[in-house]
Design an enzyme around this catalytic site. Structure first.
Site, PDB file in Angstrom:
ATOM      1  N   ASP A  10       0.887  -1.157   0.000  1.00 48.39           N
ATOM      2  CA  ASP A  10       0.000   0.000   0.000  1.00 48.39           C
ATOM      3  C   ASP A  10       0.926   1.209   0.000  1.00 48.39           C
ATOM      4  OD1 ASP A  10      -1.553   2.180   0.714  1.00 48.39           O
ATOM      5  OD2 ASP A  10      -2.723   1.084   2.218  1.00 48.39           O
ATOM      6  N   TYR A 226       0.037   0.328  15.130  1.00 58.60           N
ATOM      7  CA  TYR A 226      -0.859   0.103  13.995  1.00 58.60           C
ATOM      8  C   TYR A 226      -0.487   0.981  12.806  1.00 58.60           C
ATOM      9  CZ  TYR A 226      -4.908  -0.312  11.050  1.00 58.60           C
ATOM     10  OH  TYR A 226      -5.723  -0.536   9.975  1.00 58.60           O
ATOM     11  N   LYS A 229      -3.624  -2.818   8.066  1.00 59.58           N
ATOM     12  CA  LYS A 229      -3.544  -4.286   7.996  1.00 59.58           C
ATOM     13  C   LYS A 229      -2.577  -4.684   6.887  1.00 59.58           C
ATOM     14  CE  LYS A 229      -6.481  -6.659  10.690  1.00 59.58           C
ATOM     15  NZ  LYS A 229      -5.750  -6.744  11.921  1.00 59.58           N
TER      16      LYS A 229
HETATM   17  P1  13P Z   1      -5.422  -0.508   4.690  1.00 56.50           P
HETATM   18  O1  13P Z   1      -4.689  -1.521   5.534  1.00 56.50           O
HETATM   19  O2  13P Z   1      -6.038  -1.136   3.489  1.00 56.50           O
HETATM   20  O3  13P Z   1      -4.558   0.656   4.369  1.00 56.50           O
HETATM   21  O4  13P Z   1      -6.662   0.018   5.543  1.00 56.50           O
HETATM   22  C1  13P Z   1      -6.392   0.683   6.730  1.00 56.50           C
HETATM   23  C2  13P Z   1      -7.610   1.125   7.464  1.00 56.50           C
HETATM   24  O5  13P Z   1      -7.473   1.592   8.568  1.00 56.50           O
HETATM   25  C3  13P Z   1      -8.941   0.979   6.868  1.00 56.50           C
HETATM   26  O6  13P Z   1      -9.943   1.511   7.708  1.00 56.50           O
HETATM   27 MG    MG Z   2      -4.216   2.106   3.134  1.00 55.46          MG
HETATM   28 MG    MG Z   3      -5.053  -2.093   1.951  1.00 57.11          MG
END
Ligand code: 13P
Ligand code: MG
Ligand code: MG
Ligand code: 13P
Length: 373
Positions: A10, A226, A229
């Site tokens: 990402d 964090y 994900k």
């Molecule tokens: P991503 O891991 O796809 O960047 O999403 C993060 C998030 O906090 C979505 O609410």
């Molecule tokens: Mg993202």
């Molecule tokens: Mg993502």
């Protein structure tokens, strides 16, 4: 021997965390086009939500410095585009400035599989957004160990001996191998806890070759806080001693529940979608999975075919919407919200410190005196 590598990151979201900007895809395509015939046998670019995947064939083997540094540079270039446009979370997954040979522990995720090409080599590349690598545990078990999903396990002499599952313990950085069908119940005891135990690869016992590979990085553990994900990818080889294409797709006819979705902190159903619908928006979800099918021929990627672009998955999509409605109504309550030990956000320690004085021991039980006596 060719290697199929999916390296993904990402590097910025458009808009929010919902998609990758076309200019970022164009930048990655330009770089792949330049590398084809030189570093790479072939390559293509794909996206799922805000994650950008480089799908590449080459002859450098897994964990090759040349291929990983190519991906690292490409992700920096797409981050540059994201910064230029002020896209959200530009460079989100590039956690370290110092590249040291391969992407392990650097933030981007990758699944790689080296193989001797069969006369016909059908492979499926699964890309997911808004979930974690353990999301592949359930479908991998069903593809490679469940005869109700894969009749080939019973009927095909080349599959009948079963498959070996290599499982990583992401908390303790250990691994173990489980031999199915014999170790099936032992395996399930572990991989039923997908936040911690993740199937990293699957090997055919008859053919002695690798049949599946997943990405297993956990960004939250790498970064210590964090950062989003670690949306996973997976490669599955199909047919002739491996699951048929239809057997490998069958587990996704159930919109099973995964961890991820909004702020990476909720349970939500995984929705199988065509590439054009892989843009999580409602509650940053539901989590999506796309599947790109290729025939590999002389290292060339013939494809992709958009495998979930099939009305046969309409019911799974409808089911995902229904489950989403149901779970959403739980608001901040478990099991919609992840349990405290799995929660990606670290609000709790600060809260505990702030409210430490408010908590007092429960009153001691005192004997009751009846006022009329
Ligand atoms: P991503 O891991 O796809 O960047 O999403 C993060 C998030 O906090 C979505 O609410
Ligand atoms: Mg993202
Ligand atoms: Mg993502
Ligand atoms: P294979 O034996 O080539 O895997 O063919 C089986 C099949 O295609 C069932 O769909």
């Amino acid at each position: 021997m060719p290697t199929l590598s999916i390296l993904k990151a990402d590097t910025g979201g458009y808009v929010g965390h919902s998609a990758v900007h076309p200019a970022m895809v164009a930048e990655a395509v330009r770089r792949i086009d330049r590398a084809r015939g030189d570093l790479l046998l072939d390559g293509t670019v794909a996206t799922c939500g805000d994650d950008l995947s480089l799908i590449m064939t080459h002859e450098h083997g897994p964990d090759a410095a040349a291929v990983h540094s190519f991906a690292w540079d490409t992700f920096h270039a797409t981050t540059g585009v994201a910064r230029d446009f002020g896209l959200y979370g530009a460079g989100q997954d590039l956690l370290s400035d110092a590249f040291s040979g391969n992407l392990r522990g650097m933030g981007p995720g990758y699944a790689e599989l080296e193989f001797t090409e069969r006369p016909s080599e059908p492979v499926l590349c699964f890309l997911a957004d808004k979930t974690e690598p353990g999301a592949w545990n359930l479908p991998l078990f069903r593809m490679f160990a469940d005869p109700f999903t894969t009749p080939g396990l019973v009927m095909d002499a080349k599959m009948h001996a079963g498959f070996r599952f290599e499982v990583y313990d992401l908390y303790q950085e250990k691994r173990a191998v489980f031999d199915c069908p014999a170790d099936m119940y032992d395996l399930l005891m572990y991989i039923g806890a997908p936040a911690r135990y993740v199937v990293h690869s699957v090997t055919s016992k008859t053919r002695g070759v690798q049949a599946a590979a997943t990405s297993t990085q956990r960004l939250s553990l790498i970064a210590g806080k964090y950062v989003g994900k670690d949306d996973p990818v997976m490669i599955v080889r199909c047919q002739s001693g491996m699951p048929a294409i239809g057997e490998a797709l069958e587990p996704f006819a159930l919109a099973y529940t995964v961890a991820g979705c909004m702020r990476g902190s909720h349970h939500a159903p995984l929705m199988p979608v065509p590439v054009g619908s892989a843009h999580p928006s409602r509650f940053d979800g539901p989590p999506r999975v796309v599947c790109l099918g290729f025939q590999i021929s002389g290292g060339r990627l013939i494809g992709p075919r958009d495998m979930f672009d099939d009305p046969a998955f309409d019911r799974a999509r409808a089911q995902a919407n229904e489950i989403m409605d149901y779970l959403r109504r739980h608001g901040p309550f478990e099991p919609h919200r992840l349990s405290l030990d799995e929660l990606e956000y670290t609000t709790m320690p600060a809260l505990e410190e702030r409210l430490a004085d408010r908590w007092e021991p429960l009153p001691a039980a005192e004997p009751r005196v009846n006022p009329t006596e």
